[in-house]
Design a protein around this motif. Structure first.
Motif, PDB file in Angstrom:
ATOM      1  N   SER A 101       0.955  -1.303   0.293  1.00 58.14           N
ATOM      2  CA  SER A 101      -0.214   0.091   0.252  1.00 58.14           C
ATOM      3  C   SER A 101       0.969   1.156   0.165  1.00 58.14           C
ATOM      4  N   SER A 102       2.201   1.440   0.539  1.00 56.40           N
ATOM      5  CA  SER A 102       2.997   2.397   0.811  1.00 56.40           C
ATOM      6  C   SER A 102       3.337   2.816  -0.491  1.00 56.40           C
ATOM      7  N   SER A 234      -2.800   6.413   8.606  1.00 51.45           N
ATOM      8  CA  SER A 234      -1.741   7.178   7.882  1.00 51.45           C
ATOM      9  C   SER A 234      -0.860   7.635   8.226  1.00 51.45           C
ATOM     10  N   SER A 237       0.074   5.949   4.171  1.00 52.21           N
ATOM     11  CA  SER A 237      -0.403   6.946   3.566  1.00 52.21           C
ATOM     12  C   SER A 237       0.429   8.035   3.292  1.00 52.21           C
ATOM     13  N   LYS A 240       3.831   7.221   1.056  1.00 53.47           N
ATOM     14  CA  LYS A 240       3.485   6.231  -0.070  1.00 53.47           C
ATOM     15  C   LYS A 240       3.604   7.642  -0.679  1.00 53.47           C
ATOM     16  N   PRO A 272      -1.140   9.080  -5.552  1.00 56.30           N
ATOM     17  CA  PRO A 272      -2.016   7.948  -4.669  1.00 56.30           C
ATOM     18  C   PRO A 272      -1.424   6.480  -5.093  1.00 56.30           C
ATOM     19  N   THR A 273      -2.036   5.601  -4.089  1.00 55.30           N
ATOM     20  CA  THR A 273      -1.784   4.068  -4.308  1.00 55.30           C
ATOM     21  C   THR A 273      -2.500   3.558  -4.814  1.00 55.30           C
ATOM     22  N   THR A 294      -5.756   3.639   2.566  1.00 51.53           N
ATOM     23  CA  THR A 294      -5.084   3.455   2.077  1.00 51.53           C
ATOM     24  C   THR A 294      -5.361   4.436   0.418  1.00 51.53           C
ATOM     25  N   THR A 298      -4.634   8.398   0.144  1.00 57.97           N
ATOM     26  CA  THR A 298      -3.928   9.424  -0.984  1.00 57.97           C
ATOM     27  C   THR A 298      -4.844   9.657  -1.331  1.00 57.97           C
TER      28      THR A 298
END
Length: 315
Positions: A101-102, A234, A237, A240, A272-273, A294, A298
């Motif tokens: 996700s990151s 958080s 995000s 990322k 964003p992811t 996420t 993001t």
């Protein structure tokens, strides 16, 4: 800064428009799914085909680009895994999902129109070179790590690395993006040119790839939202939107990438992811809320952070 915001803001406004279309009931989310299919299977493959076929690489090596980007991915992924497992006390499967996700950028639906708008068509060359390996590398690493984490926690017979790679390779051969890139590479290597009528059709379809991608992404956001895992989401995000582009910016300078390629890579890493984080969570039945949260966070804050990175990159 105002000029940069005027470049970046329309990207996220179009995502918002897509979200509102579904939210107020003008169209159903299924229409967005159909638009996503058009973008993924037709418009973007043609855009990548045209970009590679007509690209002037000026003798640049793709390896420095890949090293710069994936070094940043490795640092960010490791930091997110460590935060999830050590700081939040989650198991290794959530650690893998936190890493995905990151570090998994939405290169197609947001990165492509963003780079085209802010860097120009010259930015599509490094983007295409990255896309050629981004999905295979991220999916192979994510799937292998998740398989191993699941085997460690729940036991059972896990698939071998060879089987995982073979299955992903089969899927990639059928992937429209890979087909578009391969077709463009053949055209480029053979020095072939498209006939004028064909080129006109390709240009018109490729030209709608960015706007339609953004609208369809906004329409799909209804299925995500923020559901639990606010603390860890958080962190992922922040990693990322801030850590990954910072790492990519650093490594791009260390390997000596030219300014246009550096700008393209940093902006790609700052988006964003991507929805692939959700797909991996769905495949293994764990971490849905983390991946969804996420993606939502993001996307919500991406306009601000992407504008910041565009400003820091300078003219």
């Amino acid at each position: 800064m105002s000029a940069i915001i005027l470049d970046v803001l329309p990207i996220f406004v179009m995502i918002l428009i897509g979200w509102l279309i579904v939210k107020v009931g003008l169209m159903k989310a299924e229409v967005g799914d159909a638009l996503s299919d058009f973008v993924f299977k037709i418009a973007v493959p043609l855009l990548l085909f045209r970009t590679i076929a007509e690209a002037d690489f000026q003798g640049a090596s793709p390896f420095r680009l890949w090293i710069a980007y994936f070094s940043g991915v490795a640092v960010t992924w490791t930091a997110a895994h460590f935060a999830a497992t050590r700081f939040f006390g989650r198991d290794d499967r959530i650690g893998v999902l936190a890493g995905v996700s990151s570090a998994f950028a939405n290169t197609i639906f947001i990165g492509l129109p963003l780079v085209q708008r802010t860097v120009g068509d010259k930015g599509l060359v490094p983007l295409s070179i990255l896309i050629a390996v981004h999905l295979p590398v991220m999916m192979i690493v994510g799937t292998i790590l998740m398989e191993r984490a699941e085997h460690k926690i729940v036991g059972g017979q896990g698939r071998s690395v060879a089987k995982v790679i073979r299955q992903i390779a089969i899927n990639l051969v059928r992937n429209p993006l890979v087909i578009g890139l391969a077709g463009g590479a053949v055209m480029h290597l053979l020095g072939l040119k498209m006939p004028a009528p064909v080129e006109s059709i390709v240009d018109q379809i490729a030209g709608v790839a960015g706007p339609v991608a953004l609208i369809s992404l906004g329409m799909a956001l209804q299925q995500y939202g923020i559901s639990g895992n606010v603390g860890i989401a958080s962190v992922t995000s922040t990693f990322k939107l801030m850590l990954l582009p910072a790492c990519v910016w650093t490594t791009s300078h260390l390997v000596g990438l030219e300014s246009d390629w550096t700008a393209a890579l940093v902006l790609i890493s700052a988006v964003p992811t991507g929805v692939n984080a959700w797909l991996i969570a769905n495949r293994f039945g764990v971490g849905h809320s983390l991946a969804a949260s996420t993606i939502t966070v993001t996307t919500a804050f991406g306009a601000i952070t992407v504008s910041l990175w565009a400003y820091l990159l300078g003219p």
